[in-house]
Design a protein around this motif. Structure first.
Motif, short mmCIF file in Angstrom:
data_model
loop_
_atom_site.label_atom_id
_atom_site.label_comp_id
_atom_site.label_asym_id
_atom_site.label_seq_id
_atom_site.Cartn_x
_atom_site.Cartn_y
_atom_site.Cartn_z
N LEU A 89 6.94 54.23 56.42
CA LEU A 89 7.46 55.52 55.98
C LEU A 89 8.97 55.57 56.08
O LEU A 89 9.66 56.07 55.17
CB LEU A 89 6.83 56.64 56.84
N GLN A 90 9.53 55.03 57.18
CA GLN A 90 10.98 55.01 57.33
C GLN A 90 11.63 54.16 56.23
O GLN A 90 12.66 54.56 55.67
CB GLN A 90 11.34 54.47 58.71
N ARG A 135 10.42 53.61 53.28
CA ARG A 135 10.35 54.34 52.02
C ARG A 135 11.37 55.45 51.96
O ARG A 135 12.00 55.68 50.92
CB ARG A 135 8.94 54.91 51.84
N LEU A 136 11.54 56.15 53.09
CA LEU A 136 12.52 57.22 53.12
C LEU A 136 13.94 56.69 52.92
O LEU A 136 14.75 57.30 52.21
CB LEU A 136 12.42 57.99 54.45
N GLU A 140 14.23 55.76 49.26
CA GLU A 140 14.37 56.97 48.44
C GLU A 140 15.74 57.61 48.62
O GLU A 140 16.34 58.10 47.65
CB GLU A 140 13.26 57.96 48.79
N ALA A 141 16.22 57.62 49.87
CA ALA A 141 17.54 58.21 50.12
C ALA A 141 18.64 57.40 49.42
O ALA A 141 19.57 57.96 48.84
CB ALA A 141 17.81 58.28 51.63
N SER A 173 18.34 58.03 45.75
CA SER A 173 18.84 59.38 45.46
C SER A 173 20.36 59.41 45.50
O SER A 173 21.00 60.04 44.65
CB SER A 173 18.25 60.37 46.47
#
Length: 408
Positions: free
Chosen positions: A192-193, A195-196, A199-200, A203
């Motif tokens: 999850l980290q 992926r975050l 994504e960050a 973005s």
């Protein structure tokens, strides 16, 4: 011995106690026969009772081990029958008294919970009650009661130890399960980290590109548009035969060309160029804009199974395509350009081939090629150039891919 609630048929120590009646019956019978305590007239009866005891123990205890310390009624029937058969042997000869020691142990193996102590009292009471055995004499009674108490304490200690062992085993199993759950949760948290973070980063990249596109639109493109307007106004004011008019028109064409380049840059920078569509569709839009702006024929071809690829790889390949098209327009003198997008499963390749003049240097060094190489290296890829004079040029960008989902 098996603690209450445990699985009795998996304990190897139970077999020791379950085989003990056979061994003790053999030993006591041999002793009775050797000492002559069993007369000839009693031998047939002794054999019948001994065989009955073996069959009884085999059927109930060996044949139905899943009942041990679990099924009260059948195990109570078994234990009473075992004590009764031992009593019949004891009536024949006191040599069979050690069989009751076996009954003490079997009480804790066969009977569940507190019923083991009831069975222990029953096994200890029968020899005392039988005439001709131990009798009710005080010394014999004291010995029997002492043995009963000792057997009870030993049985209770063993059961308590086994219960604690079973509890520790269950606790260790639960701890191992909790450890596995923790490792699984930790792995999910790491994923999850990651992926975050991805994504960050994506973005942030999209936000920066949007900002740059807006700045180019508001500054460079706006300024070039103003220059074009001023040059057109100046051209309209000049007389047709004015010699300056040729330079004005040349400057106007140059400004318009750079304005088109700026607009292509804005189109490539905007994230909407790749949102809600796949890479080959974005390349098709780019080539259409290139055709409209410069009149060259540009086509996009796709080979292999189309898969989803990371956003940064798509962005890099679009920008490499734009830079290659710009170089072709400026230097190649080509009439056609073909972009071939090839999906190889673990990698993706983009070939940009023109039918232009090419060049003699097999390892060209130019600003445009350097930009394309840096963009490919930014996503773990590489760029190769194949060219021959008068045979055109092919630029190939290859980027490795992780496991991707096939696009229907």
């Amino acid at each position: 011995m098996t603690p209450q609630g445990a699985a009795p048929h998996g304990d190897r120590s139970d077999w020791i106690w379950l085989l003990l009646p056979y061994a003790m019956l053999l030993l006591t019978s041999a002793y009775a026969g050797f000492t002559g305590e069993v007369g000839a007239a009693q031998v047939p009866r002794t054999i019948v009772i001994s065989l009955a005891l073996v069959a009884w123990h085999t059927f109930w205890a060996i044949g139905h081990r899943h009942w041990l310390a679990r099924a009260l009624v059948p195990m109570a029937m078994y234990f009473v029958g075992l004590v009764a058969l031992c009593a019949l042997l004891l009536e024949i000869s006191p040599s069979y008294l050690p069989m009751y020691l076996v009954c003490y142990a079997i009480a804790f193996v066969a009977l569940p919970g507190v019923w083991a102590y009831v069975g222990l009292i029953l096994a200890a009471s029968v020899p005392v009650a039988l005439a001709g055995a131990l009798g009710w004499q005080e010394p014999n009674l004291a010995v029997n009661l002492g043995g009963l108490a000792l057997a009870g304490v030993i049985g209770w200690s063993i059961r308590k130890s086994e219960a604690e062992t079973a509890a520790r085993t269950a606790a260790l199993t639960e701890l191992a399960r909790a450890h596995e759950d923790l490792e699984r949760a930790s792995a999910e948290n790491v994923a999850l980290q990651d992926r975050l973070v991805t994504e960050a980063r994506e973005s942030g990249v999209l936000a920066e590109r949007t900002r740059l596109a807006a700045e180019i639109h508001d500054t460079l493109a706006a300024a070039l548009s103003g220059i074009v307007s001023q040059l057109e106004a100046l051209d309209a004011e000049l007389a047709p035969e004015d010699p300056i008019r040729g330079r004005v028109r040349l400057s106007t064409d140059l400004a318009r060309e750079n304005l088109r380049e700026a607009r292509l840059s804005i189109q490539a920078l905007r994230p909407t160029a790749l949102q809600h569509q796949h890479l080959h569709l974005a390349l098709t839009e780019l080539t259409k804009a290139f055709e409209q702006a410069h009149g060259l024929t540009a086509r996009v071809h796709v080979t292999g199974t189309v898969v989803d690829i990371p956003q940064d790889v798509e962005d890099a390949l679009v920008r490499i395509s734009r830079e290659a098209l710009t170089n072709i327009r400026r230097h190649a003198g080509a009439g056609q350009v073909h972009l071939t997008l090839s999906y190889f499963g673990d990698s993706i390749a983009l070939d940009i081939a023109d039918d232009g003049a090419g060049f003699g240097d097999p390892n060209p060094r130019g600003h445009g090629l350097q930009i394309m190489t840096e963009r490919a290296q930014g996503v773990g890829g590489a760029v190769q150039v194949r060219t021959d004079p008068d045979a055109g040029t092919t630029v190939t960008a290859t980027v490795p891919l992780p496991g991707r989902t096939v696009v229907a």
